[in-house]
Design a protein around this motif. Sequence first.
Motif, PDB file in Angstrom:
ATOM      1  N   ALA A   1      35.659 -78.048  47.010  1.00 43.25           N
ATOM      2  CA  ALA A   1      36.328 -77.379  48.132  1.00 43.25           C
ATOM      3  C   ALA A   1      36.918 -76.046  47.679  1.00 43.25           C
ATOM      4  O   ALA A   1      36.817 -75.034  48.385  1.00 43.25           O
ATOM      5  CB  ALA A   1      37.405 -78.278  48.714  1.00 43.25           C
ATOM      6  N   ARG A   2      37.527 -76.017  46.487  1.00 48.45           N
ATOM      7  CA  ARG A   2      38.089 -74.767  45.965  1.00 48.45           C
ATOM      8  C   ARG A   2      36.992 -73.733  45.703  1.00 48.45           C
ATOM      9  O   ARG A   2      37.232 -72.523  45.768  1.00 48.45           O
ATOM     10  CB  ARG A   2      38.876 -75.036  44.679  1.00 48.45           C
ATOM     11  N   ALA A   3      35.778 -74.221  45.422  1.00 46.26           N
ATOM     12  CA  ALA A   3      34.646 -73.316  45.164  1.00 46.26           C
ATOM     13  C   ALA A   3      33.972 -72.858  46.455  1.00 46.26           C
ATOM     14  O   ALA A   3      33.000 -72.105  46.410  1.00 46.26           O
ATOM     15  CB  ALA A   3      33.632 -74.005  44.255  1.00 46.26           C
TER      16      ALA A   3
ATOM     17  N   ASP B   1      27.620 -73.626  50.279  1.00 50.78           N
ATOM     18  CA  ASP B   1      28.790 -73.041  50.929  1.00 50.78           C
ATOM     19  C   ASP B   1      28.506 -72.721  52.393  1.00 50.78           C
ATOM     20  O   ASP B   1      27.442 -73.074  52.926  1.00 50.78           O
ATOM     21  CB  ASP B   1      29.275 -71.809  50.160  1.00 50.78           C
ATOM     22  N   LYS B   2      29.415 -72.014  53.048  1.00 48.52           N
ATOM     23  CA  LYS B   2      29.312 -71.769  54.489  1.00 48.52           C
ATOM     24  C   LYS B   2      28.115 -70.900  54.867  1.00 48.52           C
ATOM     25  O   LYS B   2      27.719 -70.856  56.028  1.00 48.52           O
ATOM     26  CB  LYS B   2      30.594 -71.127  55.008  1.00 48.52           C
TER      27      LYS B   2
ATOM     28  N   ILE C   1      26.257 -73.863  45.416  1.00 51.16           N
ATOM     29  CA  ILE C   1      27.407 -73.620  44.545  1.00 51.16           C
ATOM     30  C   ILE C   1      26.924 -73.557  43.097  1.00 51.16           C
ATOM     31  O   ILE C   1      26.213 -74.461  42.621  1.00 51.16           O
ATOM     32  CB  ILE C   1      28.454 -74.736  44.710  1.00 51.16           C
ATOM     33  N   ASP C   2      27.289 -72.497  42.399  1.00 51.05           N
ATOM     34  CA  ASP C   2      26.871 -72.351  41.000  1.00 51.05           C
ATOM     35  C   ASP C   2      27.579 -73.380  40.128  1.00 51.05           C
ATOM     36  O   ASP C   2      28.791 -73.609  40.249  1.00 51.05           O
ATOM     37  CB  ASP C   2      27.208 -70.949  40.486  1.00 51.05           C
ATOM     38  N   GLY C   3      26.800 -73.979  39.215  1.00 50.86           N
ATOM     39  CA  GLY C   3      27.386 -74.891  38.244  1.00 50.86           C
ATOM     40  C   GLY C   3      27.938 -76.150  38.880  1.00 50.86           C
ATOM     41  O   GLY C   3      27.400 -76.668  39.873  1.00 50.86           O
TER      42      GLY C   3
END
Length: 318
Positions: A239-241, A253-254, A259-261
């Motif tokens: 969520a933070r990413a 993501d949106k 998401i990387d990694g």
Amino acid sequence: MARTGDSETSRLDDAARAGWLYYVAGNTQDEIAKKLGVSRQSAQRLVSLAVSERLIKVRLDHPIARCMELAAGLKERFGLLGCEVVPSDPEAPASNVGIALAGAAEMERHLKSNHPKIIAIGTGRSLRACVEQMPPMDCPQHRIVSLLGNMMSDGSATAYNVVIRLAERANARHFPMPLPVHARSLDEKRVLHNQEPVHNILELARQADVTFVGIGGLSEDAPIFVDGFLSRDDIRTLARAGAVGEITSWIFDKNGALIDGLINDRVASAPLRPGQENPVICIAAGEAKAKAILGAIRGKLINWLITNESTAEHLLNV
């Protein structure tokens, strides 16, 4: 003496007759009882049996203008290859009953093709619900391939594997992914993917003529968390990413960018391929999934959507 199989066949024959008389010919249960020479209670049980054994299919033939308008709006606004919107249950807007029927009809349409197809499929509750609505078919010309495994690192599995169940319904060759959802490391993932059977399955998935996927959000009531594939710490870190959803365990993501990694480094599923020309059909509904659906559309991770009325309205009002 009649064999058990013969008795069961006769019982289903009677149920089919009762179902036809009730749903097609419009007879009352009293009239069915008279015509079949049984009691009214037996006629009622036979009609119920026709429904429970899926001898009867109920289709809504009257076009629902609002659903059609929403489907056209989504298709035009997001450049989708196709879209179907089914009515929502006002008391259960996240219910998958309607989309399961529509998804099953779309699967059946592809399976009816005489031309051999590679049909790739994800896993999850919505897709499993679709398969449960499928009639038995005989489609040995097709190959059904799984996009991911459903094993955890301890060897346990979820109850929502789809590929084997669909292959049973369709009598088609199937290629389950013999892998955990997440490898323990990037190196282990490379080793797993280099195994010949896995390499062949990944290649089949890449060549798929049509792909069916579900989609998930990333809240603490999301299936990927509830089923134990991600921890609470994983959910919070993602969520933070900026993560909003997942398809076959790939987190994005949106805008539909992976998401990387993080957990994506260890996802063992077939790679997502944005911008495919062949249909990638997402079957999903519910406000909790709306951000994920929108992200997948924006990132061209999917190009076809089957959803319900309330979700469609939400997507168009964002």
